[in-house]
Each structure stands twice: as C-alpha cells, then as structure tokens.
Design a protein around this motif. Structure first.
Motif, PDB file in Angstrom:
ATOM      1  N   ARG A  87       0.735  -1.318  -0.046  1.00 57.00           N
ATOM      2  CA  ARG A  87       0.138   0.135  -0.071  1.00 57.00           C
ATOM      3  C   ARG A  87       0.796   1.046  -0.076  1.00 57.00           C
ATOM      4  O   ARG A  87       1.854   1.214   0.721  1.00 57.00           O
ATOM      5  N   HIS A  88       0.282   2.090  -0.824  1.00 53.70           N
ATOM      6  CA  HIS A  88       1.545   3.296  -0.933  1.00 53.70           C
ATOM      7  C   HIS A  88       0.621   4.525  -0.839  1.00 53.70           C
ATOM      8  O   HIS A  88      -0.609   4.647  -1.029  1.00 53.70           O
ATOM      9  N   THR A  89       1.076   5.449  -0.263  1.00 52.20           N
ATOM     10  CA  THR A  89       0.703   6.784   0.010  1.00 52.20           C
ATOM     11  C   THR A  89       1.784   7.854  -0.486  1.00 52.20           C
ATOM     12  O   THR A  89       2.663   7.588  -0.820  1.00 52.20           O
ATOM     13  N   GLY A  90       1.222   8.958  -0.759  1.00 53.70           N
ATOM     14  CA  GLY A  90       2.186  10.083  -1.251  1.00 53.70           C
ATOM     15  C   GLY A  90       1.989  10.177  -3.022  1.00 53.70           C
ATOM     16  O   GLY A  90       1.002   9.761  -3.467  1.00 53.70           O
ATOM     17  N   SER A  91       2.840  10.994  -3.396  1.00 56.05           N
ATOM     18  CA  SER A  91       2.770  11.323  -4.981  1.00 56.05           C
ATOM     19  C   SER A  91       4.038  10.994  -5.634  1.00 56.05           C
ATOM     20  O   SER A  91       5.052  11.397  -4.909  1.00 56.05           O
ATOM     21  N   VAL A  92       3.894  10.515  -6.837  1.00 49.37           N
ATOM     22  CA  VAL A  92       5.124  10.363  -7.550  1.00 49.37           C
ATOM     23  C   VAL A  92       4.650  10.961  -8.893  1.00 49.37           C
ATOM     24  O   VAL A  92       4.135  10.491  -9.877  1.00 49.37           O
ATOM     25  N   VAL A  93       5.256  12.090  -9.258  1.00 49.51           N
ATOM     26  CA  VAL A  93       4.818  12.968 -10.581  1.00 49.51           C
ATOM     27  C   VAL A  93       5.915  12.951 -11.413  1.00 49.51           C
ATOM     28  O   VAL A  93       7.141  13.264 -11.345  1.00 49.51           O
ATOM     29  N   LEU A  94       5.458  12.307 -12.497  1.00 46.08           N
ATOM     30  CA  LEU A  94       6.389  12.171 -13.804  1.00 46.08           C
ATOM     31  C   LEU A  94       5.727  13.256 -14.909  1.00 46.08           C
ATOM     32  O   LEU A  94       4.657  12.805 -15.353  1.00 46.08           O
ATOM     33  N   GLY A  95       6.206  14.207 -15.353  1.00 46.83           N
ATOM     34  CA  GLY A  95       5.817  15.112 -16.251  1.00 46.83           C
ATOM     35  C   GLY A  95       4.500  15.589 -15.572  1.00 46.83           C
ATOM     36  O   GLY A  95       4.715  16.427 -14.517  1.00 46.83           O
ATOM     37  N   ASP A  96       3.293  15.354 -16.260  1.00 49.32           N
ATOM     38  CA  ASP A  96       2.192  15.816 -15.651  1.00 49.32           C
ATOM     39  C   ASP A  96       1.199  15.059 -15.068  1.00 49.32           C
ATOM     40  O   ASP A  96      -0.151  15.100 -14.848  1.00 49.32           O
ATOM     41  N   GLN A  97       1.929  13.781 -14.843  1.00 46.68           N
ATOM     42  CA  GLN A  97       1.052  12.515 -14.231  1.00 46.68           C
ATOM     43  C   GLN A  97       1.399  12.249 -12.905  1.00 46.68           C
ATOM     44  O   GLN A  97       2.746  12.090 -12.685  1.00 46.68           O
ATOM     45  N   ASP A  98       0.590  11.913 -12.026  1.00 47.16           N
ATOM     46  CA  ASP A  98       0.842  11.313 -10.738  1.00 47.16           C
ATOM     47  C   ASP A  98       0.475   9.822 -10.911  1.00 47.16           C
ATOM     48  O   ASP A  98      -0.401   9.339 -11.013  1.00 47.16           O
ATOM     49  N   LEU A  99       1.533   9.054 -10.870  1.00 53.88           N
ATOM     50  CA  LEU A  99       1.522   7.552 -11.030  1.00 53.88           C
ATOM     51  C   LEU A  99       0.701   7.032  -9.940  1.00 53.88           C
ATOM     52  O   LEU A  99       0.143   5.787 -10.024  1.00 53.88           O
ATOM     53  N   MET A 100       0.617   7.559  -8.876  1.00 58.67           N
ATOM     54  CA  MET A 100      -0.111   7.035  -7.722  1.00 58.67           C
ATOM     55  C   MET A 100      -1.571   7.174  -7.926  1.00 58.67           C
ATOM     56  O   MET A 100      -2.330   6.521  -7.430  1.00 58.67           O
ATOM     57  N   ARG A 101      -2.095   7.764  -8.985  1.00 60.30           N
ATOM     58  CA  ARG A 101      -3.259   8.130  -9.313  1.00 60.30           C
ATOM     59  C   ARG A 101      -3.690   7.276 -10.326  1.00 60.30           C
ATOM     60  O   ARG A 101      -5.095   7.465 -10.978  1.00 60.30           O
ATOM     61  N   LEU A 102      -2.899   6.732 -11.072  1.00 52.14           N
ATOM     62  CA  LEU A 102      -3.169   5.874 -12.173  1.00 52.14           C
ATOM     63  C   LEU A 102      -3.669   4.530 -11.972  1.00 52.14           C
ATOM     64  O   LEU A 102      -3.114   4.043 -11.039  1.00 52.14           O
ATOM     65  N   ASP A 103      -4.305   4.007 -12.771  1.00 50.87           N
ATOM     66  CA  ASP A 103      -4.819   2.396 -12.600  1.00 50.87           C
ATOM     67  C   ASP A 103      -3.751   1.644 -13.146  1.00 50.87           C
ATOM     68  O   ASP A 103      -2.758   2.089 -13.714  1.00 50.87           O
TER      69      ASP A 103
END
Length: 349
Positions: A87-103
């Motif tokens: 389980r992850h929390t926080g954000s990983v922003v690559l360019g304009d995408q937060d990988l933690m919010r992607l399916d």
C-alpha cells in the motif's frame, strides 16, 4: 556492516561529476511523501517512510545507504512494481502525471516507455530462451516506437551500438548465457533506454561487475545522459559509485532520507552522523590492515516503530531527546538538508 568501497579518486575530497547539468526549469520526476507498507503475518510493515526526492532532466541523483535501508523498495515503489502486495501513499509526479493516481493499465503503459529501470542482475530480467535482439524488438513494438518488424530490428542494432556493444548483429543473435556479465548489463541498459525514457532508475547496476567493467558502465550512464537528456535515479551502497555518478546524493537509513544535497557537499561535509559513519568506514591507504571502522550495532529490522531518530541506538552523538523526538529534514546549507538537530543545532536569533 560491509564497508563501502573506495577508489583513489574518492579518498578525501569527493569531486562532482564532470559536466554536471545546469538546473532545469522543473523536475523530470518529483516524489513527495512516499510511503510503502507491506502486510506481513497480520501486521503492517512500514518500509518507506515519507520519502521526498526529485531529479531534473540530465541530472543524476544517487540514493546511498546500507543494504536494508529502503533504497530498492523506494525505486520499485516509484514504478509500482509491488501491485496489490503493498500500500502506497504520497505522490510520484512524472511530467504532468501522478503515477499513484493511475490505474494498473496506465502505469504499465508508462513503465518502460517514459520511466524505465536497469536491474541489479540482468540475468533475472533477460529471457534466457530468446536472442537479445528479439527481446529489444519486443520492447520497441510493445510501446509502439516502431512501425514493423524490419524497423524494430534496425533500431535494436542501433541501440546495441549506442550502449557500446561491438558487433551488434552478432550480439543481437546471441542468447544471454553467451554474453559476459558486462555485456548482459549493457543489453539491459539498451532495453531500458529503448523508448527514450524521461527518467531512468538503476538498482545497484554495477554490484556484480568487476571494477573495470563497473567503471565502463558508469561512464556509459553519463554518455547516455548527455546524448538523451535522461534523468538518472541510481541506488547504491558504494560511496565511490556515488562520487563518480551523482550530481546530488540522498542518504537513506531505515526507510527515510536522513541527508540530501549536492554530491560534493554531502560527501565532503556530511551533516548527519550516519553519513559521517559511512564515510569513516571507507578503507583508505592509511587504514591498518584488518582494522576497518565499522558502524556499531545493526540497522533496525524493516517495520520497526520509532518514537524518535531511527539512528539513535547506533549514534555516538545521541541524546535522550533523540529517542523521543522524530528529527525533521531541515536546511543546513545552500541546497543541503539533514535530519539531525544535535549535529546541526539551531541558534536562536
């Protein structure tokens, strides 16, 4: 603890990587408050604790620390390789995408295309039953980089040449077991950069290589960054590797960043007792044979709960407050942060 290794160039002063890039307008990768928790035996094991790191285009950031400090878990968490087991929390922003919010499907599309990884052991990532050229072609076609098989074959040969492999057609037709360890690692790097990723993650990429091949692989990373402008986030326990590669260094201990800043500043003027202890453990020409300065005690077991500083039980500077008050990662110099108020007391104005 196994002492970090040293080359003559890293004894004493630690030079910055030649040709370090100028600061970019914004980070290629920005990680904020990343935590990773595993479920084990009915309890929650917190392996990565609120990590904040960023790396710009063409820049090299090295995560440095002992085995078990959480470095590899951090970069695998950035890639979301653990799936439902973590389980992850926080954000990983690559360019304009937060990988933690992607399916999961969207992350798979990013992984290998925009964000790629060089593994510690290429034997575990290369298919032993297929020629390496075919494996490169598969990556190119999977991510839609080329239109057809003929174009994929031509690009695969270009990539093998790019990573310094002689006779690309011969190597492309070879199976992994027919290549040396250094050649297999170059193939793994070719696969990682095949889609021209914005960010390259490297997990102890030179650990299994001899010193000469290690130097060649590190030089290769620098060459590729200059040619492609790729950001590099590299994990190592070896201070000499950090000195050779890094523009900036982030020192990890027990799942947290305890010090971060420009490589020269961190390695020449450490401001956290753990970083100082790592540097003191390096064997030097003046070291008495058979007598290395090891860090007393052992790193905490993953998932240990801390009320204060995770390094307190091994630290010569520890005070009672260190065991009760969690230290914050605060500025100690220009662009340099450390999480030790004892070594860096704040003087009231």
């Amino acid at each position: 603890m196994t002492s970090p290794t040293e080359t003559p160039e890293t004894s004493g002063a630690a030079p910055s990587r030649p040709g370090a890039p100028a600061p970019t307008a914004g980070p290629a990768l920005e990680v904020t408050g990343l935590t990773t928790t595993f479920s084990r035996g009915g309890r929650q094991v917190l392996a990565v604790r609120g990590v904040d790191v960023s790396v710009g285009a063409g820049e090299s950031l090295v995560l440095l620390g002992e085995s078990g400090s959480g470095k590899s878990v951090t970069i695998r968490s950035i890639l979301r390789l653990y799936g439902s087991s973590a389980r992850h929390t926080g954000s990983v922003v690559l360019g304009d995408q937060d990988l933690m919010r992607l399916d999961a499907a969207a992350v798979r599309a990013v992984r290998g295309r925009t964000l790629a990884m060089v593994p510690q052991d290429p034997n575990g990532s290369l298919d032993p039953l297929r020629p390496v050229g075919r494996q490169l072609e598969q990556v190119l076609r999977l991510h839609g980089v080329v239109a057809d098989r003929k174009a994929a074959r031509a690009r695969a040969l270009e990539l093998l040449a790019l990573v310094g492999i002689p006779s690309p057609p011969r190597v492309a037709a070879s199976h992994p077991h027919e290549l040396s360890g250094g050649m297999r690692q170059r193939v793994a790097i070719a696969i990682a950069v095949a889609c021209d990723p914005a960010v390259l993650l490297a997990d102890e990429p030179t650990t299994a290589l001899d010193v000469t091949v290690q130097s060649q692989i590190l030089d290769l990373f620098g060459d590729l960054q200059e040619r492609l402008g790729t950001a590099l986030l590299l994990v190592t326990h070896d201070v000499s590797v950090a000195a050779d590669v890094a523009d900036r260094v982030a020192v990890m201990y027990a799942g947290s960043i305890v010090e971060e800043g420009p490589a020269r500043e961190v390695l020449e003027n450490p401001r956290h007792p753990y970083t100082q202890a790592l540097l003191d453990a390096i064997p030097r020409p003046t070291s008495e044979r058979g007598h290395l300065k090891a860090i007393p005690g052992s790193p905490p077991v993953a998932g240990t709960d801390f009320h204060g500083c995770s390094f307190a039980d091994r630290c010569a500077l520890a005070q009672e407050s260190c065991r009760t008050q969690p230290p914050a990662l605060l500025p100690v110099a220009d662009g340099h942060r450390a999480a030790c108020p004892v070594a860096n007391p704040v003087v009231a104005a």
